[in-house]
Design an enzyme around this catalytic site. Structure first.
Site, PDB file in Angstrom:
ATOM      1  N   GLU A   1      -0.423  11.608  -7.826  1.00 23.06           N
ATOM      2  CA  GLU A   1      -1.574  10.732  -8.026  1.00 23.06           C
ATOM      3  C   GLU A   1      -2.692  11.425  -8.791  1.00 23.06           C
ATOM      4  O   GLU A   1      -3.003  12.593  -8.507  1.00 23.06           O
ATOM      5  CB  GLU A   1      -2.086  10.279  -6.659  1.00 23.06           C
ATOM      6  CG  GLU A   1      -1.000   9.608  -5.818  1.00 23.06           C
ATOM      7  CD  GLU A   1      -1.351   9.531  -4.351  1.00 23.06           C
ATOM      8  OE1 GLU A   1      -0.463   9.696  -3.508  1.00 23.06           O
ATOM      9  OE2 GLU A   1      -2.540   9.319  -4.047  1.00 23.06           O
TER      10      GLU A   1
ATOM     11  N   ARG B   1      -7.499  -2.724  -5.049  1.00 26.44           N
ATOM     12  CA  ARG B   1      -6.059  -3.080  -5.108  1.00 26.44           C
ATOM     13  C   ARG B   1      -5.741  -4.350  -4.314  1.00 26.44           C
ATOM     14  O   ARG B   1      -4.594  -4.792  -4.280  1.00 26.44           O
ATOM     15  CB  ARG B   1      -5.212  -1.916  -4.614  1.00 26.44           C
ATOM     16  CG  ARG B   1      -5.415  -1.570  -3.141  1.00 26.44           C
ATOM     17  CD  ARG B   1      -4.476  -0.454  -2.700  1.00 26.44           C
ATOM     18  NE  ARG B   1      -4.676  -0.124  -1.275  1.00 26.44           N
ATOM     19  CZ  ARG B   1      -3.830   0.615  -0.563  1.00 26.44           C
ATOM     20  NH1 ARG B   1      -2.745   1.114  -1.132  1.00 26.44           N
ATOM     21  NH2 ARG B   1      -4.060   0.855   0.711  1.00 26.44           N
TER      22      ARG B   1
ATOM     23  N   HIS C   1      -2.764   5.792  -7.866  1.00 25.21           N
ATOM     24  CA  HIS C   1      -1.847   6.246  -6.809  1.00 25.21           C
ATOM     25  C   HIS C   1      -0.379   6.000  -7.219  1.00 25.21           C
ATOM     26  O   HIS C   1       0.349   5.257  -6.551  1.00 25.21           O
ATOM     27  CB  HIS C   1      -2.193   5.449  -5.541  1.00 25.21           C
ATOM     28  CG  HIS C   1      -1.590   5.943  -4.270  1.00 25.21           C
ATOM     29  ND1 HIS C   1      -0.235   6.069  -4.058  1.00 25.21           N
ATOM     30  CD2 HIS C   1      -2.168   6.298  -3.093  1.00 25.21           C
ATOM     31  CE1 HIS C   1      -0.005   6.487  -2.819  1.00 25.21           C
ATOM     32  NE2 HIS C   1      -1.156   6.647  -2.223  1.00 25.21           N
TER      33      HIS C   1
HETATM   34  O1  TA6 Z   1      -2.096   9.292  -1.194  1.00 24.51           O
HETATM   35  C1  TA6 Z   1      -1.359   9.572  -0.036  1.00 24.51           C
HETATM   36  C2  TA6 Z   1      -1.835   8.654   1.090  1.00 24.51           C
HETATM   37  O2  TA6 Z   1      -3.211   8.816   1.336  1.00 24.51           O
HETATM   38  C3  TA6 Z   1      -0.985   8.923   2.327  1.00 24.51           C
HETATM   39  O3  TA6 Z   1      -1.757   9.512   3.347  1.00 24.51           O
HETATM   40  C4  TA6 Z   1      -0.474   7.532   2.713  1.00 24.51           C
HETATM   41  O4  TA6 Z   1      -1.372   6.907   3.590  1.00 24.51           O
HETATM   42  C5  TA6 Z   1      -0.413   6.860   1.342  1.00 24.51           C
HETATM   43  O5  TA6 Z   1      -1.625   7.279   0.713  1.00 24.51           O
HETATM   44  C6  TA6 Z   1      -0.225   5.373   1.348  1.00 24.51           C
HETATM   45  O6  TA6 Z   1      -1.384   4.747   1.791  1.00 24.51           O
HETATM   46  P1  TA6 Z   1      -1.320   3.139   1.950  1.00 24.51           P
HETATM   47  O7  TA6 Z   1      -2.680   2.745   2.434  1.00 24.51           O
HETATM   48  O8  TA6 Z   1      -1.013   2.562   0.598  1.00 24.51           O
HETATM   49  O9  TA6 Z   1      -0.206   2.870   2.928  1.00 24.51           O
END
Ligand code: TA6
Length: 298
Positions: A272, A99, A169
């Protein structure tokens, strides 16, 4: 290649053009007889999906950065080739590298007046090998129509197997999180990542009334977000995924995230499509896996 050159090469009237989009990022803007969508070449991130006559289905933070090497906050971040923290390398970025990198646009196809397919690829490079010493091909195929069909295909072009965990995500746009219920997880086991990680099991009506960060296992079914305030439901069907994540940062975590407005939690919910935790996959040389999510309003 400049956006003008990309547009000359790939643009199709009545289907898609390539422009400088949000933050000036090279973006494929899809607009056909069924829907519109935006897909950035940086990160391969879908930033918008709007079925004609409906409202935005994808949430993007108004405070997001749009810089190579920085994750866009919102959209459909491609978390690859690991989900969450990299347990072997604490310096490696959260949720992998895909990403954060520039993808290559390889094709736009007008399937029908109401269906357009966009294909991006990411291959191993000096940049990827800094964190992940494997030869691979990663293909993102997005078909925009009455549904949003996303395929993330990993091919192991190396001579050694690798362990892959990944996620589409997806940040969904909801009208009012306090009036949302989520279906498809009842009775399923999850790892609760809020506070001290612990396993739990989802029981009864799934409402979002606090920080939620749950990684579901043995979860191959379809999820549904019932959004009462927008009087609609979003369905997330999937293939080759036996896990899922439901995430809303709620009040305190929203305040701690720099690129996330304090009240952002009120109108977003991540559901997700993943291969996470025990659902991580070993991909042998020459083998592929195709993580698929099909998003639709019902
Ligand atoms: O998918 C949920 C998660 O793992 C949360 O723990 C939070 O960290 C979110 O992803 C967002 O992660 P990022 O690295 O995009 O801030």
């Amino acid at each position: 290649m400049s956006v003008e050159d990309l547009n000359s090469k790939f643009g199709i009237k009545g289907h898609a053009s390539v422009v400088a989009g949000k933050g000036g990022l090279a973006t494929v803007m899809v607009k056909n007889a069924a829907a519109s969508a935006e897909i950035t070449l940086m990160g391969g991130s879908i930033l918008s999906y709007i079925p004609n006559g409906s409202k935005e289905c994808i949430w993007v933070s108004p405070d997001s950065l749009y810089e190579k090497g920085k994750a866009i906050r919102g959209g459909v971040p491609v978390c690859w080739p690991w989900f969450g923290k990299n347990m072997e390398n604490p310096d490696a970025p959260m949720h992998g590298i895909a990403r954060l990198l520039d993808w290559t646009l390889v094709g736009i196809v007008a399937n029908a007046p109401d269906s357009t397919t966009v294909k991006l690829i990411l291959r191993d490079s000096e940049e990827t090998r800094k964190f992940w010493d494997y030869t691979f091909t990663l293909e993102l195929t997005v078909t925009v129509g009455a549904t949003l069909d996303i395929s993330l295909k990993t091919t192991n072009n190396d001579i050694k197997p690798f362990l892959l965990s990944q996620a589409l995500h997806t940040y969904f746009n909801v009208g009012d999180i306090t009036k949302v219920t989520v279906e498809g997880f009842d009775g399923l086991r999850f790892l609760n990542k809020v506070g001290e990680p612990a396993y739990g099991r989802r029981k009864g009506t799934f409402v979002i009334d606090q920080e939620v960060d749950e990684v579901y296992q043995d979860c191959s079914g379809t999820a549904i977000i019932r959004d009462a305030s927008m009087n609609r439901s979003i369905q997330i069907a999937k293939e080759n995924s036996d896990s899922a994540v439901v995430w809303n940062p709620w009040i305190e975590k929203s305040k701690r995230l720099d690129d996330f407005p304090d009240d952002g939690y009120k109108t977003m919910l991540c559901v997700e499509t993943t291969n996470a935790l025990a659902d991580a996959r070993i991909i042998k040389p020459g083998e592929s896996i195709d993580l698929i999510a099909k998003i639709s309003l019902i």
